[in-house]
Design an enzyme around this catalytic site. Structure first.
Site, PDB file in Angstrom:
ATOM      1  N   VAL A  28      13.587  -6.810 -23.956  1.00  0.00           N
ATOM      2  CA  VAL A  28      14.361  -7.046 -24.253  1.00  0.00           C
ATOM      3  C   VAL A  28      15.512  -8.145 -24.727  1.00  0.00           C
ATOM      4  O   VAL A  28      15.577  -8.327 -25.810  1.00  0.00           O
ATOM      5  CB  VAL A  28      15.384  -6.747 -23.487  1.00  0.00           C
ATOM      6  CG1 VAL A  28      17.055  -6.641 -23.489  1.00  0.00           C
ATOM      7  CG2 VAL A  28      15.317  -5.327 -22.603  1.00  0.00           C
ATOM      8  N   ARG A  76       6.195  10.813 -14.732  1.00  0.00           N
ATOM      9  CA  ARG A  76       5.271  11.422 -15.128  1.00  0.00           C
ATOM     10  C   ARG A  76       5.998  12.838 -15.912  1.00  0.00           C
ATOM     11  O   ARG A  76       6.383  13.815 -15.543  1.00  0.00           O
ATOM     12  CB  ARG A  76       4.337  12.277 -14.496  1.00  0.00           C
ATOM     13  CG  ARG A  76       3.447  10.930 -14.242  1.00  0.00           C
ATOM     14  CD  ARG A  76       2.430  10.837 -13.284  1.00  0.00           C
ATOM     15  NE  ARG A  76       1.257   9.732 -12.544  1.00  0.00           N
ATOM     16  CZ  ARG A  76       1.512   8.949 -11.419  1.00  0.00           C
ATOM     17  NH1 ARG A  76       2.703   9.697 -10.901  1.00  0.00           N
ATOM     18  NH2 ARG A  76       1.182   8.095 -11.251  1.00  0.00           N
ATOM     19  N   ASP A 107      -2.688   4.728 -18.572  1.00  0.00           N
ATOM     20  CA  ASP A 107      -3.801   5.690 -19.405  1.00  0.00           C
ATOM     21  C   ASP A 107      -3.051   6.640 -19.909  1.00  0.00           C
ATOM     22  O   ASP A 107      -2.922   7.549 -21.094  1.00  0.00           O
ATOM     23  CB  ASP A 107      -4.984   5.699 -19.458  1.00  0.00           C
ATOM     24  CG  ASP A 107      -6.157   6.287 -18.239  1.00  0.00           C
ATOM     25  OD1 ASP A 107      -4.414   6.352 -17.509  1.00  0.00           O
ATOM     26  OD2 ASP A 107      -6.573   6.882 -18.082  1.00  0.00           O
ATOM     27  N   THR A 130      -0.321  -0.624 -14.842  1.00  0.00           N
ATOM     28  CA  THR A 130      -0.687  -0.352 -13.406  1.00  0.00           C
ATOM     29  C   THR A 130      -1.163  -0.640 -12.670  1.00  0.00           C
ATOM     30  O   THR A 130      -1.650  -2.025 -12.946  1.00  0.00           O
ATOM     31  CB  THR A 130      -1.490   0.729 -13.977  1.00  0.00           C
ATOM     32  OG1 THR A 130      -2.337   1.202 -13.104  1.00  0.00           O
ATOM     33  CG2 THR A 130      -2.456   0.553 -14.920  1.00  0.00           C
ATOM     34  N   ILE A 131      -1.457  -0.468 -11.086  1.00  0.00           N
ATOM     35  CA  ILE A 131      -2.452  -1.392 -10.270  1.00  0.00           C
ATOM     36  C   ILE A 131      -3.463  -1.272 -10.418  1.00  0.00           C
ATOM     37  O   ILE A 131      -4.495  -2.317  -9.655  1.00  0.00           O
ATOM     38  CB  ILE A 131      -1.271  -1.336  -8.859  1.00  0.00           C
ATOM     39  CG1 ILE A 131      -1.571   0.333  -8.318  1.00  0.00           C
ATOM     40  CG2 ILE A 131      -0.612  -1.673  -9.189  1.00  0.00           C
ATOM     41  CD1 ILE A 131      -1.760   0.965  -6.665  1.00  0.00           C
ATOM     42  N   ASP A 134      -7.234  -0.046 -14.481  1.00  0.00           N
ATOM     43  CA  ASP A 134      -8.582   0.070 -14.713  1.00  0.00           C
ATOM     44  C   ASP A 134      -8.479   0.676 -17.110  1.00  0.00           C
ATOM     45  O   ASP A 134      -8.546   1.943 -17.197  1.00  0.00           O
ATOM     46  CB  ASP A 134      -8.633   1.588 -14.096  1.00  0.00           C
ATOM     47  CG  ASP A 134      -6.997   2.204 -14.422  1.00  0.00           C
ATOM     48  OD1 ASP A 134      -6.143   2.364 -15.031  1.00  0.00           O
ATOM     49  OD2 ASP A 134      -7.551   4.156 -14.113  1.00  0.00           O
ATOM     50  N   ARG A 167     -13.326  -3.312  17.008  1.00  0.00           N
ATOM     51  CA  ARG A 167     -13.157  -2.949  16.306  1.00  0.00           C
ATOM     52  C   ARG A 167     -13.656  -2.627  15.035  1.00  0.00           C
ATOM     53  O   ARG A 167     -13.703  -3.661  13.785  1.00  0.00           O
ATOM     54  CB  ARG A 167     -11.951  -1.828  16.440  1.00  0.00           C
ATOM     55  CG  ARG A 167     -11.714  -1.101  17.551  1.00  0.00           C
ATOM     56  CD  ARG A 167      -9.792  -1.110  17.612  1.00  0.00           C
ATOM     57  NE  ARG A 167      -9.582  -0.401  19.044  1.00  0.00           N
ATOM     58  CZ  ARG A 167      -8.298   0.247  19.255  1.00  0.00           C
ATOM     59  NH1 ARG A 167      -7.132  -0.810  18.425  1.00  0.00           N
ATOM     60  NH2 ARG A 167      -8.323   0.652  20.130  1.00  0.00           N
ATOM     61  N   MET A 174      -5.202   1.723  -2.664  1.00  0.00           N
ATOM     62  CA  MET A 174      -5.484   3.444  -3.875  1.00  0.00           C
ATOM     63  C   MET A 174      -5.974   2.506  -5.174  1.00  0.00           C
ATOM     64  O   MET A 174      -7.013   1.567  -5.111  1.00  0.00           O
ATOM     65  CB  MET A 174      -3.806   2.564  -3.974  1.00  0.00           C
ATOM     66  CG  MET A 174      -2.857   3.538  -3.595  1.00  0.00           C
ATOM     67  SD  MET A 174      -1.336   3.073  -4.428  1.00  0.00           S
ATOM     68  CE  MET A 174      -0.446   4.586  -4.110  1.00  0.00           C
ATOM     69  N   ARG A 176      -7.039   5.793  -7.363  1.00  0.00           N
ATOM     70  CA  ARG A 176      -7.423   7.951  -8.051  1.00  0.00           C
ATOM     71  C   ARG A 176      -8.765   7.180  -8.485  1.00  0.00           C
ATOM     72  O   ARG A 176     -10.143   8.253  -8.900  1.00  0.00           O
ATOM     73  CB  ARG A 176      -6.323   8.623  -8.377  1.00  0.00           C
ATOM     74  CG  ARG A 176      -6.592   9.669  -7.994  1.00  0.00           C
ATOM     75  CD  ARG A 176      -5.413  10.651  -8.678  1.00  0.00           C
ATOM     76  NE  ARG A 176      -4.368   9.866  -9.517  1.00  0.00           N
ATOM     77  CZ  ARG A 176      -2.930   9.534 -10.341  1.00  0.00           C
ATOM     78  NH1 ARG A 176      -2.730  11.000  -9.231  1.00  0.00           N
ATOM     79  NH2 ARG A 176      -2.623   8.988 -11.389  1.00  0.00           N
ATOM     80  N   ALA A 191     -15.219  -7.730   3.390  1.00  0.00           N
ATOM     81  CA  ALA A 191     -14.962  -6.640   4.922  1.00  0.00           C
ATOM     82  C   ALA A 191     -16.575  -5.950   4.113  1.00  0.00           C
ATOM     83  O   ALA A 191     -17.435  -7.114   3.884  1.00  0.00           O
ATOM     84  CB  ALA A 191     -14.524  -5.644   3.504  1.00  0.00           C
ATOM     85  N   GLU A 227      -8.969   5.593  -2.189  1.00  0.00           N
ATOM     86  CA  GLU A 227      -8.043   6.404  -2.306  1.00  0.00           C
ATOM     87  C   GLU A 227      -9.604   7.646  -2.740  1.00  0.00           C
ATOM     88  O   GLU A 227      -9.489   8.931  -2.523  1.00  0.00           O
ATOM     89  CB  GLU A 227      -7.256   6.755  -3.051  1.00  0.00           C
ATOM     90  CG  GLU A 227      -6.969   6.442  -3.896  1.00  0.00           C
ATOM     91  CD  GLU A 227      -5.219   7.090  -4.451  1.00  0.00           C
ATOM     92  OE1 GLU A 227      -4.349   6.199  -4.907  1.00  0.00           O
ATOM     93  OE2 GLU A 227      -4.815   8.167  -3.684  1.00  0.00           O
ATOM     94  N   ARG A 251     -11.072   3.220  13.809  1.00  0.00           N
ATOM     95  CA  ARG A 251     -10.012   3.334  13.657  1.00  0.00           C
ATOM     96  C   ARG A 251     -10.008   3.666  11.908  1.00  0.00           C
ATOM     97  O   ARG A 251     -10.491   3.020  11.021  1.00  0.00           O
ATOM     98  CB  ARG A 251      -9.082   2.464  14.569  1.00  0.00           C
ATOM     99  CG  ARG A 251      -9.319   2.452  15.173  1.00  0.00           C
ATOM    100  CD  ARG A 251      -8.109   3.789  15.801  1.00  0.00           C
ATOM    101  NE  ARG A 251      -7.916   3.038  17.379  1.00  0.00           N
ATOM    102  CZ  ARG A 251      -8.636   3.711  18.703  1.00  0.00           C
ATOM    103  NH1 ARG A 251      -9.850   3.917  17.844  1.00  0.00           N
ATOM    104  NH2 ARG A 251      -8.407   3.107  19.864  1.00  0.00           N
TER     105      ARG A 251
HETATM  106  O1  F6P Z   1      -0.693   4.218 -10.092  1.00  0.00           O
HETATM  107  C1  F6P Z   1      -1.812   4.765  -9.495  1.00  0.00           C
HETATM  108  C2  F6P Z   1      -1.620   4.910  -8.534  1.00  0.00           C
HETATM  109  O2  F6P Z   1      -1.620   3.913  -7.826  1.00  0.00           O
HETATM  110  C3  F6P Z   1      -3.088   5.687  -8.222  1.00  0.00           C
HETATM  111  O3  F6P Z   1      -4.252   4.831  -8.255  1.00  0.00           O
HETATM  112  C4  F6P Z   1      -2.786   6.499  -7.117  1.00  0.00           C
HETATM  113  O4  F6P Z   1      -3.628   7.629  -6.805  1.00  0.00           O
HETATM  114  C5  F6P Z   1      -1.537   7.240  -7.900  1.00  0.00           C
HETATM  115  O5  F6P Z   1      -0.883   6.459  -8.130  1.00  0.00           O
HETATM  116  C6  F6P Z   1      -1.018   7.659  -6.718  1.00  0.00           C
HETATM  117  O6  F6P Z   1       0.723   7.757  -7.538  1.00  0.00           O
HETATM  118  P1  F6P Z   1       1.878   8.933  -7.299  1.00  0.00           P
HETATM  119  O7  F6P Z   1       1.587   8.819  -5.581  1.00  0.00           O
HETATM  120  O8  F6P Z   1       2.747   8.344  -7.648  1.00  0.00           O
HETATM  121  O9  F6P Z   1       0.890  10.695  -7.280  1.00  0.00           O
END
Ligand code: F6P
Length: 327
Positions: A28, A76, A107, A130-131, A134, A167, A174, A176, A191, A227, A251
């Protein structure tokens, strides 16, 4: 090279990421600096279709650089993947006289921009927000640094309690389709292992190494699982570990959306500010359908269609480093 633009729109789309607000602010304010009219498009492509488009002024982006989320909101939008949806979106942009777009997202968002810009003569500039980190064509994505630091802070805390009780913690972060948060946070927190979608998970190896740790009385262990790991996430890994190693006090902790929020780190604010500025410069220079990233500390332009096809590759040597250092 395309004609110069005088009215531009900015939107955030897909999963939000910390630093999107800093990027909006930069778009802006740079737009206004060049005497452009700047419009904010609400809820990503949804706002284009529903004509939820608002003029932005310098004050519209005051006091947001430090805030997570996105003032333009994000979504989305399935409708945008249909030609009818894109047509409606185009008509609304025309109505406002918008001639160029800045799309901040991942993407999926760029795939939409790519389709849209091949059908209609509206240049789109993508900014990687994006976090998950990728995306090929950039060393940084807006939000990754904050998210991974949130994960590190959480894992450090978990290690305190893991240590108090001897433990094993299996922590899901996160990602995907991407193991960057897992890999970086895993290395940074010491780790024992990291499971990521980019590398095949050998559960047998994991069990053998935990047995070895048990023998050596190394009872405090952290495993970070992305995940999207093909083995099925932290709960699935824990099921196998509990069956095979019933004496281990195991745990599970799933960090979840906490990684998407929070005040952006200094690094994310800087990256977002630089890219937001560069997006407007790109439209001014007549660039068309590129993602602006940063490679080797220089602005880097990747055609949107390549940016959506390519993924940033994980250097497997990091996994070796992690294992050596965690012994
Ligand atoms: O922003 C990407 C991401 O963090 C992925 O790693 C994760 O699977 C997804 O978002 C989940 O996003 P939402 O809960 O908005 O569908």
């Amino acid at each position: 090279m395309q004609k110069q633009v005088s009215k531009i729109g900015v939107l955030t789309s897909g999963g939000d990421s910390p630093g999107m607000n800093a990027a909006i602010r930069a778009v802006v304010r740079t737009g206004l600096y060049y005497n452009l009219e700047v419009f904010g498009i609400m809820r990503g492509y949804m706002g284009m279709i529903d004509d939820d488009i608002v003029p932005m002024h310098s004050r519209s982006v005051a006091n947001i650089i430090q805030r997570g989320g996105t003032i333009l909101k994000s979504a989305r939008c399935k409708e945008f993947y249909e030609p009818e949806g894109r047509k409606k979106a185009y008509e609304n942009l025309r109505k406002h006289g918008i001639e160029g777009l800045v799309v901040i997202g991942g993407d999926g968002s760029f795939r939409g921009a790519q389709k849209f810009s091949t059908e209609y003569d509206i240049p789109c500039i993508g900014l990687p927000g994006t976090i998950d980190k990728d995306m090929a064509g950039t060393d940084f994505t807006i939000g990754f640094d904050t998210a991974v630091n949130t994960a590190v802070e959480a894992i450090d805390k978990i290690r305190d309690t893991a240590d108090a009780h001897d433990r094993l913690f299996i922590i899901e972060v996160m990602g995907r389709d991407s193991g960057y948060i897992a890999l970086h946070s895993g290395i940074a927190t010491g780790a024992e292992n990291v499971l990521i979608p980019e590398a095949k998970t050998n559960i047998e190896d994991l069990i053998v190494s935990l047995e070895d740790k048990q023998r050596r009385k190394k009872l405090v262990n952290i495993i970070v699982v992305a995940e999207g790991d093909e083995f099925g996430g932290a709960e699935e890994v824990a099921k196998v570990v509990r069956t095979r190693l019933p004496d281990m006090d195991t745990r599970v902790c799933i960090l979840g959306h906490i990684q998407r929020g929070g005040s952006p780190s200094c690094m994310d604010r800087l990256v977002a500010s630089r890219l937001g500025y560069a997006a407007v410069e790109s439209l001014q220079e007549g660039r068309h359908n590129v993602m602006v990233g940063i490679v080797n500390n220089k602005l880097h332009y990747t055609p949107l269609d390549s940016a959506v096809k390519a993924k940033q590759k994980i250097d497997k040597e990091w996994l070796k480093i992690l294992k050596i250092l965690a012994s």
